[in-house]
Design an enzyme around this catalytic site. Structure first.
Site, mmCIF file in Angstrom:
data_model
loop_
_atom_site.group_PDB
_atom_site.id
_atom_site.type_symbol
_atom_site.label_atom_id
_atom_site.label_comp_id
_atom_site.label_asym_id
_atom_site.label_seq_id
_atom_site.Cartn_x
_atom_site.Cartn_y
_atom_site.Cartn_z
ATOM 1 N N TYR A 138 77.653 32.630 50.538
ATOM 2 C CA TYR A 138 77.385 31.513 51.357
ATOM 3 C C TYR A 138 77.921 31.661 52.858
ATOM 4 C CZ TYR A 138 75.272 28.855 47.636
ATOM 5 O OH TYR A 138 74.361 28.282 47.002
ATOM 6 N N ASP A 180 76.314 34.395 32.949
ATOM 7 C CA ASP A 180 75.257 33.942 32.228
ATOM 8 C C ASP A 180 75.788 33.461 30.984
ATOM 9 O OD1 ASP A 180 76.227 36.659 32.355
ATOM 10 O OD2 ASP A 180 74.400 37.484 31.589
ATOM 11 N N ASP A 235 77.318 26.704 42.246
ATOM 12 C CA ASP A 235 76.206 25.888 42.986
ATOM 13 C C ASP A 235 75.428 25.615 41.652
ATOM 14 O OD1 ASP A 235 74.537 24.251 44.346
ATOM 15 O OD2 ASP A 235 73.883 26.148 45.945
ATOM 16 N N LYS A 278 80.994 37.062 37.696
ATOM 17 C CA LYS A 278 79.449 37.854 37.226
ATOM 18 C C LYS A 278 80.208 39.296 37.452
ATOM 19 C CE LYS A 278 75.733 39.068 35.682
ATOM 20 N NZ LYS A 278 75.424 39.034 34.155
#
Ligand code: NAD
Length: 417
Positions: free
Chosen positions: A160, A281, A305, A227
């Site tokens: 971002y 995940d 987000d 992640k």
């Protein structure tokens, strides 16, 4: 033309003597508001009377907000030729607390997101999103009341940060050539390029805020989400820097997963906070299957987000999800959904997200009685079967009302309580 702002005739600025957000709020504070684009004006004209009504009911004239309009978005562009005039940033800084509606951002081109600009410019480095079930709201979960999580999303870095170059542009080609000649990385010559920066400084201040929140609010679990198995030097580093910060600054209260089983038979002792981490995940599954095991979640920007919208769906959707962007000296509370342009001006959408953001704002100000009234009024009105279109289609037998009609029903409920 530049926007002219005048201090409201009544009201005091909040805590200008201190640069920290631990200020004391005067009884008649000046609070900034940005109406926003699309459905923003509908939401604001419905929500503002609710905020005034709860303050009046809770403090019977001893406290009152002086609202100060701050220009941003399409209205600002029409009037002043700028989507976010410099004066508006200055004014938010001066107010220290503001509440905003959604601002429209074009996809794939045009100007940069005004929300991202606001967060970066005022260094509102944490996006805080509490996700809790409001009784009576229709939800796809069997036990939505098991969801009670607070997301701390890093707001200034990650993909971002806005460092990207368009496919085929000179700068993208320059970058591709550089990567090939200097870094031995071969990419298609027509690739678009984005850069994902993440630093120990930004990670640590976010995790520090999440830990302090957990301590102050009696929450005994903080989970770092990342992640890191794939993006080792950004997401993986987020996890490592997070644990480092916890060991450096919260060693006396923190407890880690291995220790919990080894020394405490799986039960978190009083006064301790379990700090663990999950791969993003897997966390999406955990949030659905074992929501009770999660309380405070700290994560980088993009994960945050996705995760906060997914969690919001579990308790009834974006129309009911509040949020805030918080820095060290300034906080902007906001409805978490977008400007829903197709409903603009129809007086139709659910003001719940804006109202709950107002409740968060009241809590930050220490006006807990006003916050409680917003939450009770919202829940009580939904439970009485009076709802906006989004909830009406999920609640057979309910009475569908407009955005302003829903706000009015909440005010009536509060007055009667
Ligand atoms: P959106 O949230 O505006 O709307 C998607 C759909 O969600 C709507 O069509 C509607 O069906 C539903 N919805 C949204 N808010 C609702 C409410 N209060 N009550 C009932 N239903 C509601 O998402 P989008 O269409 O992806 O984005 C529209 C614009 O908003 C884009 O320009 C986007 O960049 C911007 N946006 C702004 C913010 C922000 O200001 N913080 C956040 C997200 C998106």
């Amino acid at each position: 033309m530049k926007p002219k702002f005048e201090k409201p005739r009544e009201g005091q600025w909040i805590g200008n003597e201190s640069t920290s957000l631990n200020f004391s709020v005067p009884p008649n504070p000046i609070i900034g508001f940005i109406e926003g684009d699309g459905v923003g004006p509908d939401l604001w004209s419905a929500s503002r009377p609710v905020f005034d009504a709860v303050v009046e009911k809770a403090y019977v004239g001893d406290r009152k907000i002086s609202w100060l309009k701050i220009y941003a978005g399409e209205e600002s562009f029409r009037q002043f030729g700028s989507y976010f005039p410099e004066e508006s940033f200055d004014l938010i800084t001066k107010c220290r607390i503001a509440i905003k509606g959604p601002l429209t951002t074009p996809v794939g081109g045009g100007f940069r997101s005004l929300n991202v600009t606001l967060r970066r410019k005022l260094d509102l480095y944490a996006c805080l999103r509490p996700v809790k079930y409001v009784a009576g709201t229709p939800s796809p979960m069997i036990r939505p009341q098991d969801v009670d999580m607070v997301v701390f999303r890093e707001n200034t870095e990650d993909v971002y940060a806005g460092i990207e170059w368009k496919s085929g542009s000179d700068l993208a080609l320059k970058m591709i050539n550089f990567l090939e000649t200097e870094m031995n990385v071969k990419l298609p010559m027509d690739a678009g390029i984005g850069v994902k920066p993440m630093s120990p400084f930004a990670t640590k201040r976010l995790v520090r805020m999440a830990m302090k929140f957990a301590i102050d609010n009696g929450r005994n679990r903080v989970t770092l989400i990342h992640k890191g198995n794939i993006m080792k030097y950004t997401e993986g580093a987020f996890r490592d820097w997070g644990y480092e910060l916890v060991r450096e600054e919260f060693g006396d209260v923190a407890l880690f997963e291995g220790e919990l089983e080894r020394n405490h038979v799986g039960k978190i002792p009083d006064g301790k906070i379990l700090v663990n981490d999950r791969i993003a995940d897997a966390m999406f599954q955990q949030a659905l299957l074992r929501p009770k095991e999660y309380s405070v979640l700290a994560m980088p920007n993009l994960n945050g987000d996705y995760m906060s919208d997914a969690l919001a769906a579990q308790v009834g959707g974006l129309g009911m999800a509040p949020g805030a962007n918080i820095g060290d000296s300034c906080a902007v509370f906001e409805a978490t959904h977008g400007s829903a342009p197709k409903y603009a001006g129809l007086d139709k959408v659910n003001p719940g997200s804006m109202l709950l953001s107002g409740a968060m704002m009241f809590r930050r100000m220490g006006w807990n009685e006003a916050a409680d009234l917003v939450e009770r009024g919202l829940s009580g009105t939904i439970q009485s079967g009076v709802v906006t279109y989004d909830l009406a289609r999920l609640l057979p037998g309910s009475i569908e009302v407009s955005c302003s009609g829903f706000a009015k029903a909440i005010i009536d409920w509060i007055k009667k309580e």
